[in-house]
Design a protein around this motif. Structure first.
Motif, PDB file in Angstrom:
ATOM      1  N   MET A   1      24.655 -17.142   0.047  1.00 39.17           N
ATOM      2  CA  MET A   1      23.994 -15.790  -0.588  1.00 39.17           C
ATOM      3  C   MET A   1      23.405 -15.098  -0.077  1.00 39.17           C
ATOM      4  N   VAL A   2      23.735 -13.465   0.060  1.00 43.57           N
ATOM      5  CA  VAL A   2      23.014 -12.495   0.796  1.00 43.57           C
ATOM      6  C   VAL A   2      21.848 -12.386   0.128  1.00 43.57           C
ATOM      7  N   TYR A   3      20.689 -12.373   0.749  1.00 47.57           N
ATOM      8  CA  TYR A   3      18.863 -11.310   0.603  1.00 47.57           C
ATOM      9  C   TYR A   3      18.603 -10.426   1.851  1.00 47.57           C
ATOM     10  N   TYR A   4      18.600  -9.367   0.653  1.00 44.69           N
ATOM     11  CA  TYR A   4      17.837  -8.554   1.277  1.00 44.69           C
ATOM     12  C   TYR A   4      16.716  -7.980   1.291  1.00 44.69           C
ATOM     13  N   VAL A   5      15.762  -7.817   2.361  1.00 43.55           N
ATOM     14  CA  VAL A   5      14.504  -7.598   2.440  1.00 43.55           C
ATOM     15  C   VAL A   5      14.130  -5.764   2.849  1.00 43.55           C
ATOM     16  N   TYR A   6      13.436  -5.273   1.764  1.00 40.47           N
ATOM     17  CA  TYR A   6      13.133  -3.729   1.965  1.00 40.47           C
ATOM     18  C   TYR A   6      12.368  -2.460   2.013  1.00 40.47           C
ATOM     19  N   ILE A   7      11.596  -2.030   2.013  1.00 41.11           N
ATOM     20  CA  ILE A   7      10.604  -1.087   2.196  1.00 41.11           C
ATOM     21  C   ILE A   7      10.999   0.502   2.201  1.00 41.11           C
ATOM     22  N   LEU A   8      10.226   0.501   1.225  1.00 41.25           N
ATOM     23  CA  LEU A   8      11.133   2.523   0.455  1.00 41.25           C
ATOM     24  C   LEU A   8       9.238   2.844   0.737  1.00 41.25           C
ATOM     25  N   GLN A   9       9.431   4.256   1.073  1.00 40.88           N
ATOM     26  CA  GLN A   9       8.735   5.007   0.865  1.00 40.88           C
ATOM     27  C   GLN A   9       8.325   6.041  -0.047  1.00 40.88           C
ATOM     28  N   SER A  10       7.464   6.759  -0.985  1.00 47.54           N
ATOM     29  CA  SER A  10       7.728   7.321  -1.437  1.00 47.54           C
ATOM     30  C   SER A  10       7.396   8.460  -1.542  1.00 47.54           C
ATOM     31  N   LEU A  11       8.116   9.798  -1.977  1.00 46.18           N
ATOM     32  CA  LEU A  11       8.310  11.171  -1.775  1.00 46.18           C
ATOM     33  C   LEU A  11       7.535  12.053  -2.088  1.00 46.18           C
ATOM     34  N   VAL A  12       6.090  11.103  -3.222  1.00 51.24           N
ATOM     35  CA  VAL A  12       5.767  12.019  -3.255  1.00 51.24           C
ATOM     36  C   VAL A  12       3.946  11.993  -2.968  1.00 51.24           C
ATOM     37  N   ASP A  13       3.923  10.589  -2.636  1.00 48.38           N
ATOM     38  CA  ASP A  13       2.643  10.791  -1.785  1.00 48.38           C
ATOM     39  C   ASP A  13       2.594   9.341  -0.192  1.00 48.38           C
ATOM     40  N   GLY A  14       4.029   9.893  -0.148  1.00 52.16           N
ATOM     41  CA  GLY A  14       4.147   8.903   1.193  1.00 52.16           C
ATOM     42  C   GLY A  14       3.968   7.230   1.720  1.00 52.16           C
ATOM     43  N   SER A  15       3.815   7.108   0.388  1.00 51.92           N
ATOM     44  CA  SER A  15       3.060   4.656   0.101  1.00 51.92           C
ATOM     45  C   SER A  15       4.022   4.096   0.251  1.00 51.92           C
ATOM     46  N   PHE A  16       4.162   3.074   1.052  1.00 52.55           N
ATOM     47  CA  PHE A  16       4.747   1.568   1.101  1.00 52.55           C
ATOM     48  C   PHE A  16       5.419   1.264   0.025  1.00 52.55           C
ATOM     49  N   TYR A  17       6.919   0.290  -0.166  1.00 51.97           N
ATOM     50  CA  TYR A  17       6.337  -0.950  -1.442  1.00 51.97           C
ATOM     51  C   TYR A  17       8.033  -1.723  -0.413  1.00 51.97           C
ATOM     52  N   LYS A  18       7.935  -2.642  -0.637  1.00 54.85           N
ATOM     53  CA  LYS A  18       8.018  -3.506  -0.025  1.00 54.85           C
ATOM     54  C   LYS A  18       8.878  -4.986  -1.088  1.00 54.85           C
ATOM     55  N   GLY A  19      10.111  -4.881  -1.253  1.00 52.79           N
ATOM     56  CA  GLY A  19      10.483  -6.477  -1.853  1.00 52.79           C
ATOM     57  C   GLY A  19      12.036  -6.730  -1.074  1.00 52.79           C
ATOM     58  N   PHE A  20      12.571  -8.178  -1.911  1.00 51.23           N
ATOM     59  CA  PHE A  20      13.579  -8.321  -1.682  1.00 51.23           C
ATOM     60  C   PHE A  20      15.047  -8.429  -2.863  1.00 51.23           C
ATOM     61  N   THR A  21      15.926  -8.306  -2.469  1.00 52.41           N
ATOM     62  CA  THR A  21      16.689  -8.277  -3.754  1.00 52.41           C
ATOM     63  C   THR A  21      18.186  -8.818  -2.683  1.00 52.41           C
ATOM     64  N   GLN A  22      18.675  -9.397  -4.211  1.00 56.16           N
ATOM     65  CA  GLN A  22      20.538  -9.708  -3.174  1.00 56.16           C
ATOM     66  C   GLN A  22      21.105  -7.930  -3.104  1.00 56.16           C
ATOM     67  N   ASP A  23      20.792  -7.303  -4.239  1.00 53.79           N
ATOM     68  CA  ASP A  23      21.486  -5.259  -4.046  1.00 53.79           C
ATOM     69  C   ASP A  23      20.378  -4.724  -3.932  1.00 53.79           C
TER      70      ASP A  23
END
Length: 95
Positions: A1-23
């Motif tokens: 099974m494959v898992y992904y770690v991802y980082i998102l950036q808000s287009l509103v205030d530039g803040s970051f969010y991290k998570g992990f998922t399979q999709d």
């Protein structure tokens, strides 16, 4: 099974969010649609980083460190840029 770690950036205030998922494509859609309470007020989001793992354990370990690594990278790049600009290093190289 494959898992992904991802980082998102808000287009509103530039803040970051991290998570992990399979999709990660679906998770980005969920975050940007407001389906995730913790990120709904800062949407839309853009994907800025993704890394693939073949075990959930590895992905969880990396997720805990991923945002810190990104922050350090941003600080180092900003510091180097300021240093080069302050000391006119780029102009001196062109002469």
């Amino acid at each position: 099974m494959v898992y992904y770690v991802y980082i998102l950036q808000s287009l509103v205030d530039g803040s970051f969010y991290k998570g992990f998922t399979q999709d990660y494509h679906e998770r980005l859609r969920q975050h940007s649609a407001g389906d995730t309470k913790s990120t709904a007020n800062k949407r839309p989001w853009k994907l800025i980083y993704v890394e693939q793992f073949y075990s959930k354990r590895e992905a969880l370990i990396r997720e805990k460190k991923a945002l810190l690594d990104l922050i350090v990278d941003i600080i180092v790049k900003a510091t180097l840029k300021e240093y080069y600009e302050t000391n006119n290093c780029l102009e001196n190289e062109q002469e």
